[in-house]
Design an enzyme around this catalytic site. Sequence first.
Site: not given
Ligand code: HMG
Length: 438
Positions: A85, A280, A296, A393
């Site tokens: 994901e 989740k 596992d 996301h």
């Molecule tokens: P952002 O603020 O746009 O990121 O966040 P940024 O570009 O400012 O970068 C900050 C740091 O984020 C980076 O530092 C990285 O550590 C990391 P740096 O490396 O530059 O020193 N980062 C990345 N690392 C690797 N590859 C990348 C990347 N971009 C940033 N391309 C971010 C963007 C997606 C991190 C933020 O919006 C976030 O944390 N979102 C949450 C996403 C999430 O939870 N995803 C899970 C899937 S959704 C789900 O299934 C769960 C859910 O339903 C659970 C719930 O309801 O509780 C949501």
Amino acid sequence: MPKSISGFSKLTKDEKINWIASTHFTNAEEATKTIKKYWNSDTDLQKLHDEFIENTITNFYLPFGVAPNFLINGKNYTFPMVIEESSVVAAASKAAKYWGSRGGFKATVLNSEKIGQVHFIFNGDTERLTAFFNQIKSKFFSETQSITKNMQKRGGGILDIELRDKTSELENYYQLHATFETKDSMGANFINSCLEQFAKTLINEALQSDVLSEKEKNIEVVMSILSNYVPNCLVRAEVSCPVAELVEKNIENPQEFAEKFVRAVRIAEIEPFRAVTHNKGIMNGIDAVVLATGNDFRAVEAGIHAYASRNGKYSSLSHAKIENDIFTFWLEIPLALGTVGGLTSLHPMVKIGLEMLEKPSAHELMQVVAVAGLAQNFAALRSLTTTGIQEGHMKMHLNNIINQFEVTDSERILIKNHFKTNTVSHSAVVDFIAEFKR
Ligand code: HMG
């Protein structure tokens, strides 16, 4: 071509693929080509993978990503994460970086007891069964000596065996409920071997017993198996800092953020529909590290969700509070993990994952995995309570959407640049591509 087959397991790998391709696919040649494209050219490596399971026809790739900058109990880690994901690894990395500059994560193993049970049927007097059990209890230990001696050398073994009366729930049903310490192994084989010996001892001793009546001597063992519910194999992970220090991009008012965050967690504590999605999100981090370290994940998932329901209602695994202007966010989960045995010494990428974590003990891996869950939960909740989840996301998911279309490298750059300042959605990408292709 009939869609069922006898003797399939005896066919060669090529014969299996031929049968599947010609039975289930309209284009058998194309299906065969795709299946074989994922074979590894290193035949020894392929053989190793073929033999992990049965009827293997090919490999199924999942990305192996890494999340650096995790500071746990003062030590730095880079987490290996296997997951399909998008945005999970980015979210973990972002949470690691964020908490790394606020004191890092604290993690503690609270206890590490595993459980196994012999389920049996006894038709007779419970008091006599109890007397019989107490009389033979030491035999369960002595007759498993050959199985337990190596584990004992490592400081583990059988901790205790209890007789449990379950007859109020099922007629004549009793258990030998045993607890184990399995040190760095997950312990499934060790526990199951001990349990099967307990069952033999139970049956044999009953037949020779002078406490049980003739009728009572026929104990029927239903099954002997470990439990994946390990509420006494617990780890706690925590972050905390003064509320004022929570400030960052998208968190301009830290007090308001902290209050909203705590309320979001509270909703997951009281509302099962929310709790499932909340947990989740925690499992996004947990499963990814569990998979990368060859553990596992089905056992971990089953045990953790049972724990989330332990008070009779499915609830949040994590908790948050503000006290004396300090924000604290933590979770407590049961985890039975191993860093020896199973796939850990077999799968080359699992070895890489474990070495990346500097060959942790099972206790240390429990801490790492719990932190992965907490970090993931923090990242998701931060997004949910500030920008909304879709912004970050979908930013990460953009590549997956673009990959569904035929675009050149320069067109890909054009699309990415456009969506730096525009909201990503599948239809917005479709419309944008259609526009510049027109
Ligand atoms: P952002 O603020 O746009 O990121 O966040 P940024 O570009 O400012 O970068 C900050 C740091 O984020 C980076 O530092 C990285 O550590 C990391 P740096 O490396 O530059 O020193 N980062 C990345 N690392 C690797 N590859 C990348 C990347 N971009 C940033 N391309 C971010 C963007 C997606 C991190 C933020 O919006 C976030 O944390 N979102 C949450 C996403 C999430 O939870 N995803 C899970 C899937 S959704 C789900 O299934 C769960 C859910 O339903 C659970 C719930 O309801 O509780 C949501």
